[in-house]
Design an enzyme around this catalytic site. Structure first.
Site, PDB file in Angstrom:
ATOM      1  N   GLY A  46     -24.147 -86.728  16.238  1.00 24.11           N
ATOM      2  CA  GLY A  46     -24.459 -85.317  16.060  1.00 24.11           C
ATOM      3  C   GLY A  46     -24.423 -84.959  14.591  1.00 24.11           C
ATOM      4  O   GLY A  46     -23.760 -85.632  13.797  1.00 24.11           O
ATOM      5  N   GLN A  51     -24.065 -79.730   7.237  1.00 24.26           N
ATOM      6  CA  GLN A  51     -23.818 -81.095   6.752  1.00 24.26           C
ATOM      7  C   GLN A  51     -24.959 -81.623   5.896  1.00 24.26           C
ATOM      8  O   GLN A  51     -24.796 -82.621   5.192  1.00 24.26           O
ATOM      9  CB  GLN A  51     -23.591 -82.050   7.928  1.00 24.26           C
ATOM     10  CG  GLN A  51     -22.303 -81.782   8.687  1.00 24.26           C
ATOM     11  CD  GLN A  51     -22.086 -82.805   9.766  1.00 24.26           C
ATOM     12  OE1 GLN A  51     -22.558 -82.627  10.885  1.00 24.26           O
ATOM     13  NE2 GLN A  51     -21.419 -83.898   9.436  1.00 24.26           N
ATOM     14  N   CYS A  90     -16.640 -88.239  11.596  1.00 26.09           N
ATOM     15  CA  CYS A  90     -17.653 -87.283  11.148  1.00 26.09           C
ATOM     16  C   CYS A  90     -18.392 -87.880   9.962  1.00 26.09           C
ATOM     17  O   CYS A  90     -17.771 -88.474   9.068  1.00 26.09           O
ATOM     18  CB  CYS A  90     -16.961 -85.986  10.737  1.00 26.09           C
ATOM     19  SG  CYS A  90     -18.081 -84.719  10.126  1.00 26.09           S
ATOM     20  N   LEU A  91     -19.715 -87.713   9.938  1.00 25.91           N
ATOM     21  CA  LEU A  91     -20.498 -88.257   8.822  1.00 25.91           C
ATOM     22  C   LEU A  91     -20.091 -87.628   7.488  1.00 25.91           C
ATOM     23  O   LEU A  91     -20.308 -88.238   6.438  1.00 25.91           O
ATOM     24  CB  LEU A  91     -21.995 -88.023   9.067  1.00 25.91           C
ATOM     25  CG  LEU A  91     -22.592 -88.756  10.283  1.00 25.91           C
ATOM     26  CD1 LEU A  91     -24.059 -88.395  10.437  1.00 25.91           C
ATOM     27  CD2 LEU A  91     -22.399 -90.258  10.170  1.00 25.91           C
ATOM     28  N   HIS A 132     -17.341 -80.246  18.433  1.00 25.09           N
ATOM     29  CA  HIS A 132     -17.211 -80.698  17.033  1.00 25.09           C
ATOM     30  C   HIS A 132     -18.313 -80.077  16.171  1.00 25.09           C
ATOM     31  O   HIS A 132     -18.047 -79.562  15.081  1.00 25.09           O
ATOM     32  CB  HIS A 132     -17.277 -82.234  17.017  1.00 25.09           C
ATOM     33  CG  HIS A 132     -17.284 -82.863  15.667  1.00 25.09           C
ATOM     34  ND1 HIS A 132     -16.276 -83.720  15.234  1.00 25.09           N
ATOM     35  CD2 HIS A 132     -18.171 -82.797  14.640  1.00 25.09           C
ATOM     36  CE1 HIS A 132     -16.557 -84.112  13.993  1.00 25.09           C
ATOM     37  NE2 HIS A 132     -17.703 -83.585  13.611  1.00 25.09           N
ATOM     38  N   GLU A 133     -19.550 -80.117  16.689  1.00 27.29           N
ATOM     39  CA  GLU A 133     -20.678 -79.605  15.886  1.00 27.29           C
ATOM     40  C   GLU A 133     -20.619 -78.079  15.779  1.00 27.29           C
ATOM     41  O   GLU A 133     -20.936 -77.525  14.717  1.00 27.29           O
ATOM     42  CB  GLU A 133     -22.017 -80.058  16.477  1.00 27.29           C
ATOM     43  CG  GLU A 133     -22.227 -81.570  16.558  1.00 27.29           C
ATOM     44  CD  GLU A 133     -21.986 -82.314  15.262  1.00 27.29           C
ATOM     45  OE1 GLU A 133     -22.157 -81.727  14.179  1.00 27.29           O
ATOM     46  OE2 GLU A 133     -21.594 -83.500  15.329  1.00 27.29           O
ATOM     47  N   HIS A 136     -18.469 -77.056  13.012  1.00 27.84           N
ATOM     48  CA  HIS A 136     -19.114 -77.122  11.686  1.00 27.84           C
ATOM     49  C   HIS A 136     -19.760 -75.786  11.324  1.00 27.84           C
ATOM     50  O   HIS A 136     -19.774 -75.395  10.158  1.00 27.84           O
ATOM     51  CB  HIS A 136     -20.197 -78.201  11.661  1.00 27.84           C
ATOM     52  CG  HIS A 136     -19.690 -79.590  11.359  1.00 27.84           C
ATOM     53  ND1 HIS A 136     -19.095 -79.928  10.169  1.00 27.84           N
ATOM     54  CD2 HIS A 136     -19.713 -80.725  12.098  1.00 27.84           C
ATOM     55  CE1 HIS A 136     -18.776 -81.215  10.177  1.00 27.84           C
ATOM     56  NE2 HIS A 136     -19.136 -81.729  11.343  1.00 27.84           N
TER      57      HIS A 136
HETATM   58 NI    NI Z   1     -18.922 -83.696  11.930  1.00 24.42          NI
END
Ligand code: NI
Length: 155
Positions: A46, A51, A90-91, A132-133, A136
């Site tokens: 995701g 991000q 997480c990226l 999670h997303e 963000h």
């Molecule tokens: Ni993330």
């Protein structure tokens, strides 16, 4: 196809409360395409618009399940049930993992890229990923709420 630069923890855009998408236009569709490309290239499940440096409420998710690629515009979690603790990464926070408590089952409402209102009920990894997303979009990273944090093994 275009790959976008993934912002890392410490970048102020990751702390912003993102703005609702007002208009679903060509630019937004290109952003969603590029977000998906960037997610797949980085082996993520995701990615949220902040991000990649854009402070709007848009997410793409692909948990490699029957749902395939899901694009969520202006997502709102309308129902949460149960709780589960599991490991997240997480990226934007490379090589760090943490144990995070999330609702076990969620319902989310959103617009798709045709501007049509959708809703989805999810459990397991998909439910975790949605939460999670969505975090963000509120400027919150999993490391802000993790019960414990550890480093991954270096490659
Ligand atoms: Ni993330």
């Amino acid at each position: 196809m275009a790959l976008l630069d993934v912002r890392k923890a410490g970048d102020p855009v990751l702390k912003e409360v993102c703005k609702p998408v007002e208009k679903i236009d060509k630019n937004l569709k290109k952003l969603l395409d590029d977000m998906a490309d960037t997610m797949y290239e980085n082996d993520g499940v995701g990615i949220a618009a902040p991000q990649v440096g854009v402070d709007i409420r848009a997410i793409v998710i692909d948990c490699q399940d029957d749902h395939g690629l899901i694009e969520l515009i202006n997502p709102v979690i309308t129902f949460r049930e149960g709780s589960e603790v599991d490991t997240e990464g997480c990226l934007s926070v490379p090589n760090i993992f943490g144990e995070v408590e999330r609702a076990a089952r969620v319902k989310v409402e959103f617009l798709n890229r045709r501007g049509k209102k959708q809703h989805l009920t999810a459990t397991g990894l998909l439910a975790r990923c949605i939460q999670h997303e969505c975090d963000h979009l509120e400027g919150q990273l999993f490391i802000d709420i993790a019960q414990s944090i550890h480093r991954g093994k270096d490659d």
